[in-house]
Design a protein around this motif. Structure first.
Motif, PDB file in Angstrom:
ATOM      1  N   GLY A  34       0.809  -1.217   0.000  1.00 34.62           N
ATOM      2  CA  GLY A  34       0.000   0.000   0.000  1.00 34.62           C
ATOM      3  C   GLY A  34       0.838   1.260   0.000  1.00 34.62           C
ATOM      4  O   GLY A  34       0.512   2.237  -0.682  1.00 34.62           O
ATOM      5  N   ALA A  35       1.948   1.239   0.764  1.00 34.88           N
ATOM      6  CA  ALA A  35       2.805   2.426   0.828  1.00 34.88           C
ATOM      7  C   ALA A  35       3.443   2.723  -0.525  1.00 34.88           C
ATOM      8  O   ALA A  35       3.558   3.887  -0.930  1.00 34.88           O
ATOM      9  CB  ALA A  35       3.896   2.220   1.881  1.00 34.88           C
ATOM     10  N   ILE A  36       3.861   1.685  -1.253  1.00 37.44           N
ATOM     11  CA  ILE A  36       4.450   1.900  -2.576  1.00 37.44           C
ATOM     12  C   ILE A  36       3.416   2.520  -3.524  1.00 37.44           C
ATOM     13  O   ILE A  36       3.716   3.459  -4.267  1.00 37.44           O
ATOM     14  CB  ILE A  36       4.990   0.570  -3.140  1.00 37.44           C
TER      15      ILE A  36
ATOM     16  N   MET B  88      10.494   2.509   0.949  1.00 37.94           N
ATOM     17  CA  MET B  88       9.352   1.822   1.565  1.00 37.94           C
ATOM     18  C   MET B  88       9.697   0.385   1.928  1.00 37.94           C
ATOM     19  O   MET B  88       9.407  -0.084   3.035  1.00 37.94           O
ATOM     20  CB  MET B  88       8.146   1.843   0.612  1.00 37.94           C
ATOM     21  N   THR B  89      10.315  -0.343   0.973  1.00 39.07           N
ATOM     22  CA  THR B  89      10.677  -1.733   1.260  1.00 39.07           C
ATOM     23  C   THR B  89      11.744  -1.797   2.348  1.00 39.07           C
ATOM     24  O   THR B  89      11.726  -2.691   3.196  1.00 39.07           O
ATOM     25  CB  THR B  89      11.179  -2.427  -0.012  1.00 39.07           C
ATOM     26  N   GLY B  90      12.660  -0.835   2.332  1.00 36.15           N
ATOM     27  CA  GLY B  90      13.688  -0.794   3.373  1.00 36.15           C
ATOM     28  C   GLY B  90      13.093  -0.541   4.739  1.00 36.15           C
ATOM     29  O   GLY B  90      13.540  -1.132   5.743  1.00 36.15           O
ATOM     30  N   ALA B  91      12.067   0.325   4.810  1.00 37.74           N
ATOM     31  CA  ALA B  91      11.415   0.579   6.099  1.00 37.74           C
ATOM     32  C   ALA B  91      10.742  -0.681   6.620  1.00 37.74           C
ATOM     33  O   ALA B  91      10.838  -1.009   7.815  1.00 37.74           O
ATOM     34  CB  ALA B  91      10.393   1.707   5.943  1.00 37.74           C
ATOM     35  N   GLY B  92      10.049  -1.397   5.722  1.00 36.26           N
ATOM     36  CA  GLY B  92       9.417  -2.650   6.139  1.00 36.26           C
ATOM     37  C   GLY B  92      10.428  -3.673   6.607  1.00 36.26           C
ATOM     38  O   GLY B  92      10.255  -4.321   7.644  1.00 36.26           O
TER      39      GLY B  92
END
Length: 781
Positions: free
Chosen positions: A430-432, A750-754
């Motif tokens: 969703g964030a992406i 975003m993927t790095g934050a996850g």
């Protein structure tokens, strides 16, 4: 099966949950904490619309419109001036007030107005001024604090605001910054404009994206302790219960955990609401009283969470055969099917596809289709991830001891690993999509200001009556300022501005030769010269030519604002030099008369509005604050602006700020929930891990295996999330009629934050792992 039997079996499950000894209590507690965290975020999220509405109402109630009809002085009037400022990126709302009678309107949050030289401040501003970091701001506000503004006069707990007493404000009334008012609030009730279609689409997508991960985690939380629960249910079969009854009893246990979770969620919500009053996220703060969710939404959450617990448990047990002598899981013999999992994202695309190309010119998007389409696509991540994890780990080969332990565990129990990262995967997808949508439509809500930040970085607009030439010298002497250019401006007409006004008019700008060269190409310049510039953006060259005749008498506009002042006339001198206007530092081409100081009418401090363009050295700490302090010392009502090449729509910026603030809260909650999930899985495997240590497995090997067990599903989940997020983002961009483009740096962020959240959770779970693998873990009852 009648409802009485259902209720009896569910009630039995609830009793088992609370009377099943230590194991039962631990499982209920873990489920309750997980569900409670999700419920707390759901309640906080559903309270956001009310909080925003209260902020808007509070802001509207204190509006002091400084434009509108002129009012005579009376017993119920107040003269008020805007004195807003900025301190280290935070807005400071300032007002100078002078009540003109005993019935002057009282601003919300005040009981009385401060005397001249005194001020009442917001609690946040009082705290800032009392701290060491507020030293520079104290220099800008030379008033004595005599009270604080009440909550009803503020829009947030961290808002910086003050009301300062002043005198002789009436001569400054100008219709835009200083005014005489007799009431606060909007001048009349106006219809609230609906957000344009693209912004409304953003809001809808944001709410689905923020709430979906929470729902996914709640669904996973009610399945905590599933393996041990299934073994207990086998005992029920031994004493005569059939398989359907055992499933209903299991659902009752999950129901017990969800009900306790609702209670804990309410407690977490109340604690979070109090905490919300002490924090500020992305410049937004609220008071705890603002966070009151809609009663309808509260009832919906209270019904939906227990119902979901029962349904999810029954669905999870569809592939489990519970026999009197043990539990047989049929899921291993039959591989997960892919076809029905693909139907969900395809159905989501089917709902969104008819709206592709609609843009913002063809009416509003169907809200239900938008919500349903985005929901199904994100749900697709949740249902596809278990299949992806199972399919990949089944093909993983040999490796070190830690790798083999991790891979074998995933091969035996891939669904629990997928459940653990489901929430993160859905959140990242969703964030992406949201990030792509924001980046794609940002251009439509961003305009070019025309300000040339290479020629100046700040602009200070002074009140009429302030000597801008002297002000420029003070700015030039300010620490960190490399250059200060002052210009005064006014309008002139061919006749008096009173009555019907002039038939032809043009601008007059006063400045020294260096300042005038910022506006036009001057062949030569000496004090006393008068230039006539053509090619203006705002004034007519024909009017300028009509007025620029030697000996012609022209009238300066002294009727600014609502007070008529004595008129000043000026006779156009001889020796006019005609020049061509160039783009000024603020992006405009200014034409008309360009006067050097000695050629201007004698009372230029009264007739001209001054602006100072300031060039600063950004390497000097707090240089902007030094400039603002100098401006406040010269003119308390000076308007200091920080230049920027572009400017964004306030509504767009507010939505984006709220989205990022919500995303931070969601990621924080999911991280905390993941920690609970990880600890629950380690607890279930305590005996197995202890046995491995007893047989000589190094604790370091077990720790690395736990990292691998987390890293593999996380990597697969983030890859799947990226694919779905990019697809959803591309469809949303097509819907708003924008070219599809991918900001890969944003996707990686975003993927790095996850991944960072999951890594942090895994590292935090290692100390409990080391404690669980002690020999005492082999002890059993």
């Amino acid at each position: 099966m009648n409802s009485r039997q259902w209720c009896r079996d569910l009630g039995m499950g609830v009793r088992f949950a609370f009377t099943g000894g230590r194991e039962g209590w631990i499982r209920v507690l873990l489920t309750a904490v997980g569900v409670g965290l999700g419920v707390a975020l759901l309640l906080l999220t559903t309270a956001i619309p009310n909080a925003m509405a209260v902020r808007h109402d509070r802001d509207a109630a204190r509006l002091d419109y400084t434009y509108g009809p002129s009012r005579p002085k009376a017993a119920d009037t107040l003269v008020i001036s805007d004195a807003n400022s900025t301190f280290r990126g935070s807005d400071v709302r300032g007002r100078l007030v002078e009540p003109e009678g005993p019935r002057a309107p009282i601003a919300p949050g005040l009981s009385a107005y401060p005397a001249p030289g005194d001020m009442v401040v917001s609690p946040a501003l009082k705290h800032l001024l009392a701290s060491d970091s507020g030293k520079l701001l104290r220099e800008r506000l030379p008033y004595r604090i005599v009270g604080t503004i009440g909550e009803s006069g503020l829009i947030g707990s961290h808002e910086l605001a003050y009301y300062a007493g002043a005198k002789n404000l009436a001569p400054r009334i100008n219709g835009w910054q200083t005014a005489r008012i007799d009431t606060f609030g909007p001048p009349k009730r106006t219809e609230t404009k609906r957000l344009d279609p693209v912004l409304l689409l953003l809001v809808l997508v944001v709410f689905v994206v923020l709430l979906m991960p929470v729902a996914v985690f709640i669904a996973a939380a009610v399945r905590f302790g599933g393996e041990r629960r299934d073994r207990r249910l086998a005992a029920l079969r031994l004493v005569g219960a059939d398989s359907r009854m055992t499933r209903r009893v299991a659902a009752g246990e999950a129901l017990a955990g969800s009900l306790v979770g609702l209670a804990l969620g309410t407690v977490f919500f109340l604690l979070g609401r109090q905490l919300a009053g002490s924090v500020e996220i992305m410049g937004v703060s609220v008071f705890p009283s603002y966070l009151n969710p809609s009663p309808t939404l509260v009832v919906l959450v209270a019904i939906a969470v227990p119902a979901a617990a029962v349904l999810v448990t029954l669905f999870a047990l569809r592939g489990v055969v519970i026999e009197p002598l043990g539990v047989v899981r049929t899921a291993k013999a039959r591989r997960r099917r892919l076809w029905w999992r693909l139907l969900l994202p395809l159905a989501g695309l089917g709902l969104l596809a008819p709206m592709i190309g609609k843009g913002s010119e063809n009416g509003y998007f169907n809200e239900y289709q938008v919500i349903g389409g985005v929901l199904l696509l994100l749900l697709g991540v949740s249902v596809l991830l278990p299949w992806v994890v199972e399919a990949v780990v089944a093909r993983l080969g040999a490796g070190g001891a830690a790798w083999q332990l991790a891979v074998r565990r995933l091969q035996l129990k891939s669904d629990s690993a997928a459940r653990m990262v489901n929430g993160i995967a859905v959140a990242v997808a969703g964030a992406i999509a949201i990030q792509m949508l924001f980046a794609g439509v940002q251009g439509g809500y961003t305009k070019v200001t025309g300000q040339d930040t290479t020629r100046a970085q700040m602009q200070v607009n002074l009140s009429r009556g302030v000597d801008f030439t002297t002000a420029a010298k003070k700015f030039a002497a300010t620490e960190g300022v490399s250059k200060a250019v002052a210009l005064g401006s006014a309008d002139v007409g061919d006749r008096s501005w009173h009555g019907k006004g002039p038939t032809a008019s043009t601008g007059v700008t006063v400045g020294d030769c260096a300042a005038l060269r910022e506006l036009a190409r001057l062949p030569s310049c000496h004090d006393g010269d008068v230039f006539v510039a053509t090619g203006s953006d705002s004034t007519s060259d024909a009017d300028t030519a009509k007025l620029a005749r030697t000996g012609r008498r022209v009238w300066l506009d002294m009727n600014f604002g609502v007070h008529q002042r004595p008129e000043i006339t000026w006779t156009v001198p001889g020796g006019l030099k005609h020049v061509r206007a160039i783009t000024s530092p603020d992006g405009n081409k200014i034409g008309g008369f360009l006067l050097t100081p000695s050629a201007a009418p004698g009372r230029r401090t009264v007739a001209f509005s001054g602006s100072v363009y300031v060039s600063i050295d950004e390497s000097v700490p707090d240089v902007r604050e030094y400039v603002r302090n100098t401006a406040a010392a010269i003119d308390p009502m000076a308007d200091t602006m920080l230049w920027s090449a572009t400017e964004e729509s306030n509504k767009f910026t507010s939505i984006r700020t709220g989205t990022f603030a919500g995303a931070i809260c969601v990621l924080a909650l999911i991280g905390l929930s993941l920690l609970v999930s990880q600890l629950e899985q380690l607890r279930e495997r305590k005996r197995l891990l202890s046995a491995l240590v007893a047989f000589g497995t190094r604790r370091r090997t077990l720790g690395v295996s736990v990292l691998w067990q987390t890293a593999i599903p996380v990597a697969l989940g983030l890859l799947l999330a990226s694919a779905v997020g990019l697809t959803l983002g591309a469809v949303l961009l097509k819907m708003v009629g924008t070219t599809v483009s991918v900001d890969w740096s944003g996707v990686l962020a975003m993927t790095g934050a996850g991944a960072g959240v999951v890594l942090a959770v895994t590292l935090l779970s290692l100390p409990p792992l080391m404690r669980l693998v002690r020999p005492e873990g082999l002890r059993t009852e």
